[in-house]
Motif scaffolding. Structure first.
Motif, PDB file in Angstrom:
ATOM      1  N   TYR A 146       3.870  -6.442  11.704  1.00 40.02           N
ATOM      2  CA  TYR A 146       4.495  -4.543  11.312  1.00 40.02           C
ATOM      3  C   TYR A 146       5.638  -5.816  10.293  1.00 40.02           C
ATOM      4  N   TYR A 147       5.795  -6.049   9.647  1.00 36.86           N
ATOM      5  CA  TYR A 147       6.473  -6.365   7.935  1.00 36.86           C
ATOM      6  C   TYR A 147       5.060  -6.261   7.162  1.00 36.86           C
ATOM      7  N   ILE A 148       3.856  -7.289   7.323  1.00 39.69           N
ATOM      8  CA  ILE A 148       3.275  -6.459   6.101  1.00 39.69           C
ATOM      9  C   ILE A 148       2.913  -4.832   6.182  1.00 39.69           C
ATOM     10  N   VAL A 149       2.642  -4.253   7.534  1.00 36.03           N
ATOM     11  CA  VAL A 149       2.870  -2.824   7.356  1.00 36.03           C
ATOM     12  C   VAL A 149       3.966  -2.307   6.713  1.00 36.03           C
ATOM     13  N   LEU A 150       5.071  -2.677   6.036  1.00 31.50           N
ATOM     14  CA  LEU A 150       6.501  -2.629   6.440  1.00 31.50           C
ATOM     15  C   LEU A 150       6.580  -2.719   4.553  1.00 31.50           C
ATOM     16  N   TYR A 170       3.495  -0.584   2.474  1.00 34.79           N
ATOM     17  CA  TYR A 170       4.439   0.788   2.064  1.00 34.79           C
ATOM     18  C   TYR A 170       5.509   0.734   0.852  1.00 34.79           C
ATOM     19  N   LEU A 171       6.669  -0.445   1.005  1.00 33.12           N
ATOM     20  CA  LEU A 171       7.362  -0.931   0.784  1.00 33.12           C
ATOM     21  C   LEU A 171       7.466  -0.939  -0.831  1.00 33.12           C
ATOM     22  N   SER A 172       5.791  -1.709  -0.783  1.00 33.99           N
ATOM     23  CA  SER A 172       4.872  -2.498  -2.678  1.00 33.99           C
ATOM     24  C   SER A 172       5.084  -0.004  -2.852  1.00 33.99           C
ATOM     25  N   TYR A 173       4.443   0.127  -2.214  1.00 40.27           N
ATOM     26  CA  TYR A 173       4.182   1.845  -2.762  1.00 40.27           C
ATOM     27  C   TYR A 173       5.061   2.763  -3.220  1.00 40.27           C
ATOM     28  N   LEU A 174       6.006   2.792  -2.403  1.00 44.83           N
ATOM     29  CA  LEU A 174       7.256   3.771  -2.362  1.00 44.83           C
ATOM     30  C   LEU A 174       7.822   2.940  -4.323  1.00 44.83           C
ATOM     31  N   LEU A 175       7.940   1.492  -4.128  1.00 41.50           N
ATOM     32  CA  LEU A 175       8.901   1.415  -5.356  1.00 41.50           C
ATOM     33  C   LEU A 175       8.098   1.406  -7.144  1.00 41.50           C
ATOM     34  N   PHE A 176       6.639   1.593  -6.481  1.00 39.00           N
ATOM     35  CA  PHE A 176       5.847   1.506  -7.265  1.00 39.00           C
ATOM     36  C   PHE A 176       5.911   2.855  -7.908  1.00 39.00           C
ATOM     37  N   ILE A 177       6.327   3.752  -7.027  1.00 41.82           N
ATOM     38  CA  ILE A 177       6.137   5.157  -7.629  1.00 41.82           C
ATOM     39  C   ILE A 177       7.641   6.189  -7.833  1.00 41.82           C
ATOM     40  N   GLY A 178       8.318   5.163  -7.148  1.00 43.00           N
ATOM     41  CA  GLY A 178       9.586   5.398  -7.790  1.00 43.00           C
ATOM     42  C   GLY A 178       9.714   4.790  -8.719  1.00 43.00           C
ATOM     43  N   VAL A 204      -6.607  -7.251   3.228  1.00 44.01           N
ATOM     44  CA  VAL A 204      -5.752  -8.040   2.345  1.00 44.01           C
ATOM     45  C   VAL A 204      -4.203  -6.799   2.571  1.00 44.01           C
ATOM     46  N   PHE A 205      -4.233  -5.522   2.584  1.00 45.85           N
ATOM     47  CA  PHE A 205      -3.361  -4.596   2.382  1.00 45.85           C
ATOM     48  C   PHE A 205      -2.746  -4.112   1.712  1.00 45.85           C
ATOM     49  N   ASN A 206      -1.891  -5.821   1.133  1.00 44.51           N
ATOM     50  CA  ASN A 206      -1.090  -5.105  -0.030  1.00 44.51           C
ATOM     51  C   ASN A 206      -1.675  -4.812  -1.750  1.00 44.51           C
ATOM     52  N   PRO A 207      -1.504  -3.618  -2.295  1.00 45.55           N
ATOM     53  CA  PRO A 207      -2.173  -4.241  -3.869  1.00 45.55           C
ATOM     54  C   PRO A 207      -2.243  -4.875  -4.217  1.00 45.55           C
ATOM     55  N   GLY A 208      -1.061  -5.631  -4.531  1.00 47.05           N
ATOM     56  CA  GLY A 208      -0.465  -6.954  -4.988  1.00 47.05           C
ATOM     57  C   GLY A 208      -1.362  -8.048  -5.512  1.00 47.05           C
ATOM     58  N   LYS A 209      -1.381  -8.175  -3.439  1.00 48.54           N
ATOM     59  CA  LYS A 209      -2.509  -9.103  -2.722  1.00 48.54           C
ATOM     60  C   LYS A 209      -3.364  -9.039  -3.384  1.00 48.54           C
ATOM     61  N   TYR A 257      -7.299   2.166  -2.321  1.00 45.70           N
ATOM     62  CA  TYR A 257      -6.597   3.729  -2.761  1.00 45.70           C
ATOM     63  C   TYR A 257      -7.567   4.323  -3.384  1.00 45.70           C
ATOM     64  N   PRO A 258      -8.600   5.729  -4.379  1.00 45.39           N
ATOM     65  CA  PRO A 258      -8.649   6.269  -2.526  1.00 45.39           C
ATOM     66  C   PRO A 258      -9.558   6.249  -1.839  1.00 45.39           C
ATOM     67  N   ALA A 259     -10.819   4.725  -2.248  1.00 45.69           N
ATOM     68  CA  ALA A 259     -11.984   4.900  -1.490  1.00 45.69           C
ATOM     69  C   ALA A 259     -11.405   3.952   0.119  1.00 45.69           C
ATOM     70  N   THR A 260     -10.029   3.863   0.311  1.00 50.54           N
ATOM     71  CA  THR A 260     -10.034   3.309   1.778  1.00 50.54           C
ATOM     72  C   THR A 260      -8.491   4.104   1.774  1.00 50.54           C
ATOM     73  N   PRO A 261      -8.311   3.952   3.060  1.00 54.56           N
ATOM     74  CA  PRO A 261      -6.913   4.638   3.322  1.00 54.56           C
ATOM     75  C   PRO A 261      -5.556   3.178   2.912  1.00 54.56           C
ATOM     76  N   LEU A 262      -4.443   4.035   1.981  1.00 51.75           N
ATOM     77  CA  LEU A 262      -3.592   3.709   1.300  1.00 51.75           C
ATOM     78  C   LEU A 262      -2.731   2.028   1.587  1.00 51.75           C
ATOM     79  N   ILE A 263      -2.744   1.744   3.126  1.00 54.59           N
ATOM     80  CA  ILE A 263      -2.749   0.701   3.306  1.00 54.59           C
ATOM     81  C   ILE A 263      -3.781  -0.254   3.880  1.00 54.59           C
TER      82      ILE A 263
END
Length: 681
Positions: free
Chosen positions: A133-137, A140-148, A590-595, A618-624
């Motif tokens: 769960y911490y990887i998923v969270l 998502y948090l990394s995408y929220l920060l970058f969008i914000g 890998v999930f996280n875009p930075g990694k 993304y967009p070739a794969t789902p967001l996470i």
């Protein structure tokens, strides 16, 4: 040794030059029996060259010396030149002559496997493990920060630096070229990791490949090319069987075709703007696939996007897998047919959808559909999964729909004879109405094909846009395709009896309501054997290893071993992978875009063996679901995969991307028990 991360803003590397020296006699060639001495001399020459330049240019470990060649490339010092002269990048002919650069030498028959479905085992879709769960969270948090922060940057940028945001603001009465939100991902995320995508190469994308060095001083807004190259271990190309080579039987055939036909114009013209090579290539494709006829196109993407509108139209329904390629989606949109989507490779979802659409009929009017076409892929390139063909054939007989299979990645990569998913599952190709494939992967060429019953193909020649409006394939490409097919099927010196060339049972066909010919019941065909010599151009001469099919069989078995070994090794290391065990595409989540970007850069800058990989986001794969894709080839050796596994083991620990729940093995045990791993999955 722990690799370091290279920032795209790092300073440019120094210039270097490859000097190619031709040997005057065969006596000077390195003997295959002195492989160890030759490898040692190559390493010494490479070390000497690196000591003469300021910045090191990496040279990957060349495992298991290949057969003797007529030319050797020596990493030498720059030649003498006047002051101010520029060190130019070596030509592709020079760089492709490095031993092992195109096809690794491996004689150990234990490192072989046959890609074939076991009928005693049920066809099941391997489940993809869920990350913690911490990887998923955190993803998502990394995408929220970058969008914000991206929106904050746009807000202040438009007011304090309007010259840099003209594409997002109305200007001189014109509307903005881009929307803030629509281009957010491209501007704020994708551009900063552009050094991980679209790697420029020179020469052949074989076992290793030469990458043009590049760097950026403005976070990839612009990129600077100093003119140097670095040779890297290549696990990022679709050259599955390694037929894309600058030397060998196929390359010699292409060279001869250029002398006879030229580069772009066909010599012997026939009706319809084709030449004799087009006719021969289409006949060979039909033989190879096991169908009555085939139609070739000059572009793989256009094969789908221009043929599907000729198959269906208004009043028709297309049921597509949710992971089908963009070319299929483009063709469906152009056809004006109604579209429904089922869950990826989920046969229960497909059957529920079939029951619904057949019972309800067309929207509003509820009349029966004129035609129902189900589109799937043989091997899904992003997921590495294989279609459940036996179950789909069972549903096809029950619900009477037409089946379209995109075999862009499965043809040549699956099956004991390399004929795709029908060969892998031992299903007659006549059970599938439309078989589509490309020449860019297995064949190492360009273009695509459609194979099926002859009346159906004849109809596509008249109604399909690819045959009428597209450019014709050039003779060098055609002859490369012909040579590859001849190599994998083999050429018989004894005339083939007519019953073995084209044997069909009687079959009835009906004319559909829109005037297109479609088969009403599947026909059976004997599996094609070796090609008769009369099926090839009279001037074409192939070496014995290609003409008897032995070389292609070795490539198929090596590819199957490499694919299964890498996947099993990654899973034992603790990575989360997806896909089928026999798939040459091995995605690692890998999930996280930075990694994801850091993984690519760390692999690319490893010493002494840089590795080039494919990253997909993304967009070739789902967001996470960002991932790294390893593309296996027959040209890789077992030691090459060992190098990749060792690198992944180190990088995976540093980036915390080993989230698999299975039992883990140490890297030494994986390398030692490779054969056991291959046969256990």
């Amino acid at each position: 040794m722990v690799p370091s991360i290279v920032n795209p803003r790092s300073p440019p590397p120094s210039q270097f030059r490859l000097q190619v020296k031709k040997r005057s006699s065969l006596a000077q060639l390195p003997s295959p029996t002195s492989d160890t001495l030759h490898l040692s001399s190559m390493h010494k020459a490479d070390a000497h060259a690196r000591s003469r330049i300021i910045t090191s240019i990496f040279s990957p470990f060349l495992s298991e010396i290949s057969s003797a060649t007529s030319e050797d490339a020596i990493f030498g010092e720059p030649g003498d030149c006047d002051i101010g002269c520029r060190h130019t990048t070596p030509s592709s002919e020079q760089t492709s002559n490095v031993p092992h650069a195109e096809f690794g030498h491996c004689t150990n028959q234990n490192y072989r496997f046959v890609s074939q479905y076991n009928p005693e085992m049920p066809v099941t879709e391997p489940a993809v493990e869920e990350p913690p769960y911490y990887i998923v969270l955190t993803t998502y948090l990394s995408y929220l920060l970058f969008i914000g922060f991206g929106h904050i940057g746009d807000f202040f940028g438009k007011r304090f630096a309007p010259s840099s945001f003209t594409h997002l603001m109305p200007y001189d009465g014109y509307a903005p070229l881009n929307s803030d939100l629509d281009s957010m991902y491209t501007r704020r995320c994708k551009r900063r990791i552009d050094d991980c995508f679209s790697q420029p190469i020179t020469g052949v994308a074989g076992r290793t490949t030469l990458i043009y060095d590049r760097y950026s001083e403005d976070y990839n807004h612009t990129q600077i090319y100093p003119g140097t190259t670095t040779r890297m271990l290549n696990v990022a190309s679709y050259n599955y069987l390694g037929f894309s080579q600058s030397r060998g039987g196929c390359a010699d055939a292409v060279e001869e075709s250029i002398k006879r036909y030229g580069v772009s114009a066909c010599g012997t013209r026939l009706e319809g703007g084709t030449c004799d090579l087009h006719r021969i290539a289409e006949e060979l494709i039909a033989r190879f696939i096991g169908t009555e006829d085939a139609l070739i196109s000059s572009m793989g993407f256009a094969t789908n996007s221009t043929i599907i509108p000729a198959l269906v139209g208004r009043g028709c329904l297309v049921i597509s897998d949710e992971c089908c390629h963009m070319s299929v989606r483009t063709g469906v949109r152009q056809s004006n047919a109604h579209v429904r989507i089922f869950k990826h490779n989920n046969m229960d979802s497909l059957e529920r959808l079939l029951r619904e659409v057949i019972s309800q009929g067309q929207p509003k009017i509820h009349r029966p559909w004129k035609k129902i076409l189900v589109t799937v892929e043989g091997l899904y390139s992003m997921e590495g999964t294989v279609v459940n063909l036996p179950k789909i054939i069972e549903l096809k007989k029950k619900y009477k729909f037409y089946l379209f299979i995109d075999e862009a990645h499965s043809i040549g990569a699956l099956g004991p004879r390399g004929r795709g998913v029908t060969d892998y599952f031992n299903v007659s190709s006549s059970s599938v109405d439309v078989l589509m494939g490309t020449f860019a992967k297995f064949f190492g060429a360009a273009g695509g094909y459609i194979a099926g019953p002859k009346p159906f193909i004849d109809s596509l020649r008249m109604h399909g846009h690819s045959g009428t409006y597209a450019e014709a394939m050039t003779p060098p490409v055609l002859i490369h395709i012909i040579a590859c097919i001849a190599g994998i099927m083999g050429v018989s010196s004894v005339p083939v009896p007519p019953i073995c060339e084209n044997t069909f049972q009687s079959v009835t066909r009906q004319l559909s309501t829109d005037g297109k010919l479609m088969p009403s019941m599947a026909c059976e065909r004997l599996h094609p054997g070796m090609l008769p010599a009369s099926a090839l151009p009279t001037w074409l001469s192939l070496p014995p290893s290609l003409s008897d099919g032995s070389e292609a069989r070795e490539r198929l078995r090596r590819l199957a071993f490499n694919a299964r070994y890498l996947r099993a090794g990654l899973e034992k290391l603790g990575f989360i992978t997806s896909g089928h065990p026999s798939s040459p595409v091995v995605p690692v989540l890998v999930f996280n875009p930075g990694k994801m970007a850091t993984f690519s850069r760390m692999m690319r800058t490893r010493k002494p063996t840089p590795i080039i990989v494919v990253v997909v986001a993304y967009p070739a794969t789902p967001l996470i679901s960002g991932r790294v894709r390893f593309c296996m080839c027959a040209s890789h050796t077992k030691k090459d995969i060992d190098v990749v596994l060792k690198a992944c083991d180190e990088v995976g620990d540093l980036l915390d991307i080993k989230h698999g729940k299975g039992k883990r093995w140490p890297i030494e045990e994986i390398l030692k028990r490779s054969i056991e791993l291959v046969h256990s999955i």
